[in-house]
Design a protein around this motif. Sequence first.
Motif, PDB file in Angstrom:
ATOM      1  N   ARG A  59      87.543  13.507  28.626  1.00  0.00           N
ATOM      2  CA  ARG A  59      88.099  14.618  29.411  1.00  0.00           C
ATOM      3  C   ARG A  59      88.303  15.857  28.551  1.00  0.00           C
ATOM      4  O   ARG A  59      88.146  16.978  29.021  1.00  0.00           O
ATOM      5  CB  ARG A  59      89.449  14.215  30.011  1.00  0.00           C
ATOM      6  CG  ARG A  59      89.344  13.402  31.278  1.00  0.00           C
ATOM      7  CD  ARG A  59      90.732  13.106  31.824  1.00  0.00           C
ATOM      8  NE  ARG A  59      91.495  14.317  32.038  1.00  0.00           N
ATOM      9  CZ  ARG A  59      91.425  15.087  33.137  1.00  0.00           C
ATOM     10  NH1 ARG A  59      90.620  14.733  34.121  1.00  0.00           N
ATOM     11  NH2 ARG A  59      92.162  16.178  33.257  1.00  0.00           N
ATOM     12  N   THR A  60      88.667  15.665  27.288  1.00  0.00           N
ATOM     13  CA  THR A  60      88.971  16.804  26.422  1.00  0.00           C
ATOM     14  C   THR A  60      87.785  17.225  25.562  1.00  0.00           C
ATOM     15  O   THR A  60      87.840  18.255  24.895  1.00  0.00           O
ATOM     16  CB  THR A  60      90.150  16.450  25.493  1.00  0.00           C
ATOM     17  OG1 THR A  60      89.835  15.254  24.753  1.00  0.00           O
ATOM     18  CG2 THR A  60      91.410  16.196  26.302  1.00  0.00           C
ATOM     19  N   ALA A  61      86.700  16.446  25.584  1.00  0.00           N
ATOM     20  CA  ALA A  61      85.538  16.775  24.758  1.00  0.00           C
ATOM     21  C   ALA A  61      84.749  17.922  25.385  1.00  0.00           C
ATOM     22  O   ALA A  61      84.664  18.049  26.605  1.00  0.00           O
ATOM     23  CB  ALA A  61      84.639  15.549  24.593  1.00  0.00           C
ATOM     24  N   THR A  62      84.185  18.762  24.555  1.00  0.00           N
ATOM     25  CA  THR A  62      83.333  19.846  25.047  1.00  0.00           C
ATOM     26  C   THR A  62      81.906  19.331  25.169  1.00  0.00           C
ATOM     27  O   THR A  62      81.424  18.603  24.298  1.00  0.00           O
ATOM     28  CB  THR A  62      83.370  21.043  24.083  1.00  0.00           C
ATOM     29  OG1 THR A  62      82.984  20.599  22.778  1.00  0.00           O
ATOM     30  CG2 THR A  62      84.768  21.632  24.032  1.00  0.00           C
ATOM     31  N   SER A  63      81.228  19.720  26.233  1.00  0.00           N
ATOM     32  CA  SER A  63      79.877  19.214  26.486  1.00  0.00           C
ATOM     33  C   SER A  63      78.830  20.100  25.813  1.00  0.00           C
ATOM     34  O   SER A  63      78.876  21.324  25.906  1.00  0.00           O
ATOM     35  CB  SER A  63      79.617  19.171  27.998  1.00  0.00           C
ATOM     36  OG  SER A  63      78.279  18.796  28.239  1.00  0.00           O
ATOM     37  N   ASP A  64      77.893  19.455  25.103  1.00  0.00           N
ATOM     38  CA  ASP A  64      76.776  20.183  24.516  1.00  0.00           C
ATOM     39  C   ASP A  64      75.464  19.764  25.173  1.00  0.00           C
ATOM     40  O   ASP A  64      74.389  19.906  24.601  1.00  0.00           O
ATOM     41  CB  ASP A  64      76.707  19.946  23.006  1.00  0.00           C
ATOM     42  CG  ASP A  64      76.613  18.457  22.658  1.00  0.00           C
ATOM     43  OD1 ASP A  64      76.695  17.632  23.585  1.00  0.00           O
ATOM     44  OD2 ASP A  64      76.448  18.134  21.467  1.00  0.00           O
ATOM     45  N   ALA A  65      75.581  19.211  26.395  1.00  0.00           N
ATOM     46  CA  ALA A  65      74.393  18.758  27.109  1.00  0.00           C
ATOM     47  C   ALA A  65      73.569  19.951  27.582  1.00  0.00           C
ATOM     48  O   ALA A  65      74.089  21.061  27.733  1.00  0.00           O
ATOM     49  CB  ALA A  65      74.799  17.884  28.298  1.00  0.00           C
ATOM     50  N   PHE A  66      72.285  19.702  27.810  1.00  0.00           N
ATOM     51  CA  PHE A  66      71.408  20.768  28.261  1.00  0.00           C
ATOM     52  C   PHE A  66      70.270  20.173  29.092  1.00  0.00           C
ATOM     53  O   PHE A  66      69.999  18.973  29.053  1.00  0.00           O
ATOM     54  CB  PHE A  66      70.839  21.542  27.066  1.00  0.00           C
ATOM     55  CG  PHE A  66      70.068  20.671  26.110  1.00  0.00           C
ATOM     56  CD1 PHE A  66      68.721  20.399  26.316  1.00  0.00           C
ATOM     57  CD2 PHE A  66      70.697  20.107  25.004  1.00  0.00           C
ATOM     58  CE1 PHE A  66      68.015  19.581  25.445  1.00  0.00           C
ATOM     59  CE2 PHE A  66      69.997  19.287  24.130  1.00  0.00           C
ATOM     60  CZ  PHE A  66      68.655  19.024  24.355  1.00  0.00           C
ATOM     61  N   PHE A  67      69.635  21.048  29.862  1.00  0.00           N
ATOM     62  CA  PHE A  67      68.440  20.676  30.608  1.00  0.00           C
ATOM     63  C   PHE A  67      67.217  21.225  29.880  1.00  0.00           C
ATOM     64  O   PHE A  67      67.267  22.331  29.321  1.00  0.00           O
ATOM     65  CB  PHE A  67      68.484  21.270  32.025  1.00  0.00           C
ATOM     66  CG  PHE A  67      69.635  20.803  32.855  1.00  0.00           C
ATOM     67  CD1 PHE A  67      69.667  19.511  33.364  1.00  0.00           C
ATOM     68  CD2 PHE A  67      70.685  21.656  33.141  1.00  0.00           C
ATOM     69  CE1 PHE A  67      70.730  19.084  34.134  1.00  0.00           C
ATOM     70  CE2 PHE A  67      71.760  21.224  33.918  1.00  0.00           C
ATOM     71  CZ  PHE A  67      71.777  19.934  34.412  1.00  0.00           C
ATOM     72  N   GLU A  68      66.144  20.480  29.898  1.00  0.00           N
ATOM     73  CA  GLU A  68      64.903  20.954  29.302  1.00  0.00           C
ATOM     74  C   GLU A  68      64.031  21.591  30.370  1.00  0.00           C
ATOM     75  O   GLU A  68      63.891  21.053  31.471  1.00  0.00           O
ATOM     76  CB  GLU A  68      64.156  19.793  28.639  1.00  0.00           C
ATOM     77  CG  GLU A  68      64.868  19.231  27.415  1.00  0.00           C
ATOM     78  CD  GLU A  68      64.051  18.142  26.743  1.00  0.00           C
ATOM     79  OE1 GLU A  68      62.963  17.825  27.257  1.00  0.00           O
ATOM     80  OE2 GLU A  68      64.498  17.618  25.708  1.00  0.00           O
ATOM     81  N   ASP A  69      63.459  22.753  30.032  1.00  0.00           N
ATOM     82  CA  ASP A  69      62.554  23.446  30.932  1.00  0.00           C
ATOM     83  C   ASP A  69      61.131  23.289  30.401  1.00  0.00           C
ATOM     84  O   ASP A  69      60.746  23.952  29.437  1.00  0.00           O
ATOM     85  CB  ASP A  69      62.924  24.926  31.013  1.00  0.00           C
ATOM     86  CG  ASP A  69      62.048  25.679  32.005  1.00  0.00           C
ATOM     87  OD1 ASP A  69      61.161  25.039  32.611  1.00  0.00           O
ATOM     88  OD2 ASP A  69      62.253  26.885  32.166  1.00  0.00           O
ATOM     89  N   PRO A  70      60.326  22.408  31.003  1.00  0.00           N
ATOM     90  CA  PRO A  70      58.970  22.184  30.499  1.00  0.00           C
ATOM     91  C   PRO A  70      58.053  23.385  30.684  1.00  0.00           C
ATOM     92  O   PRO A  70      56.995  23.461  30.056  1.00  0.00           O
ATOM     93  CB  PRO A  70      58.485  20.992  31.333  1.00  0.00           C
ATOM     94  CG  PRO A  70      59.299  21.031  32.574  1.00  0.00           C
ATOM     95  CD  PRO A  70      60.627  21.579  32.175  1.00  0.00           C
ATOM     96  N   ASN A  71      58.445  24.329  31.531  1.00  0.00           N
ATOM     97  CA  ASN A  71      57.615  25.510  31.749  1.00  0.00           C
ATOM     98  C   ASN A  71      57.782  26.536  30.631  1.00  0.00           C
ATOM     99  O   ASN A  71      56.810  27.118  30.143  1.00  0.00           O
ATOM    100  CB  ASN A  71      57.941  26.147  33.099  1.00  0.00           C
ATOM    101  CG  ASN A  71      57.539  25.244  34.264  1.00  0.00           C
ATOM    102  OD1 ASN A  71      56.438  24.720  34.303  1.00  0.00           O
ATOM    103  ND2 ASN A  71      58.458  25.034  35.193  1.00  0.00           N
TER     104      ASN A  71
END
Length: 358
Positions: A59-71
Motif C-alpha cells: 500500500r505504501t510502495a511507489t509503483s515503477d510499473a510501465f506499459f510497453e508500446d511496440p509501435n
Amino acid sequence: MIAIGSDGRRNLEPRNGRAKRRASALTLGSDRALVLILSIAAFFLEHVRKMGCKHSLERTATSDAFFEDPNSLKKVPCPSICDNSEKYLSLIIPAFNEEHRLPGALVEMMSYLHQRAVEDKCFTYEVLIVDDGSTDRTTKVAFDYVKKYKVDNVRVLLLGRNHGKGEAIRKGMLHSRGELLLMVDADGATKITDLEKLESEIHALADKYRGNNALTDSCANFMNKPLDAEVVVFGSRAHLEKQAIATRKWYRNFLMKGFHVVVLLTAGPGIRDTQCGFKMFTRAAAQKLFTNLRLKRWCFDVELVYLCKHLNIPMSEVSVNWAEIPGSKVRLTSILHMLFELILIRLGYGLGIWKIYT
C-alpha cells in the motif's frame, strides 16, 4: 482380583490397571489431536499475519510499473487509480496461458468497443490485458492488439511470474484510467454486450445514492460530471443454475453446493453468484476495494463482497448471458485452495489482523 487370560494362565494385573492404560492412551490421543489443531491454527494465523504485513508494504510502495508500446518502443508510465479518470470505460482482462482463448474474446470485445466509439464520439475506452506470468504465446497475442489499436486503447501489463487471477485483476484495476471499470474473463464466456446491463444498473444506483434523477445519456453526463459514487454491480449466472446442475457431474454439484454454503457463512447473504468473472465498479469504489484486497487467487471475489459490506458500498446483481468455454483451469485442488482462502478471510478480518482502510 486375579483374571484368567485366554491361554488359561493367570493375569495378575488388576482390571483397574488396564483401565488406566486405556485412559492414558485416550489422553495421549487427545493431546496429539489438540497439538495438531493448535499447529494448524498457528499456521493459518502466521499466514494471515504475513499477508497483512505484505499488504501494508504494498500500500505504501511507489509503483515503477510501465506499459510497453511496440509501435514507438517507448515505455508508458502506469497511471494510478488515485488519479483522475481519463477514459469512460476500462476493461481489465486477467490472462494466464490464454493464447488460444484470448484472440476470440478480443475480436468480439474490440469490435463492440470500436463500433460504439464510432457511433458515440464521447465514448472512450481502454482494454488492459494483465499477463499473469504466462509461459505460452499470450504476450505475443496481446501485443498484436496493441500494435493494431495503439497503446492508448490497448495496454499490456506484464507481471513477470504467476501470482493468481485476483492479483492480476487488482494490478489492472490499480493502473486503469476509466471512470467505469469492468473485469472480464479472457475466455469470453460472457457476451461483451451485456456490459450495457451492468452500466445501466451502475448509473441507476449511483443516481439513487446521489439523489439525482436517472441519467438518460450516461456517456454525455460522464463527460460533464465524473461518476463519483461508490457502486459495484456483479454479473450473475444464478438464473442458469438449474441448467448447470443438470449437465454437471454429481460430485461437482456437491462441491459447488458446499462451496456456496461456506461462502454464505464467510461473506453473508446478498450476492448469489460471487464467482462470475464479469463485474463493474465505479472508479471511487475500485479505489477503496482494490487498495484493500489481499487474496491473490480464487476467492478474491468473496473478499470483494465482504469489503463492500464493511465499507458500505452498494452492490447489485444483474443476470448475464454466459456459455461454458473449454479450457477451464478449475480443478479439485482449486476447490481446496478456495476453502483455504475462505478461512483466511474469516481469520484475517474476524480477528482484526487485516485492517480495512477507508
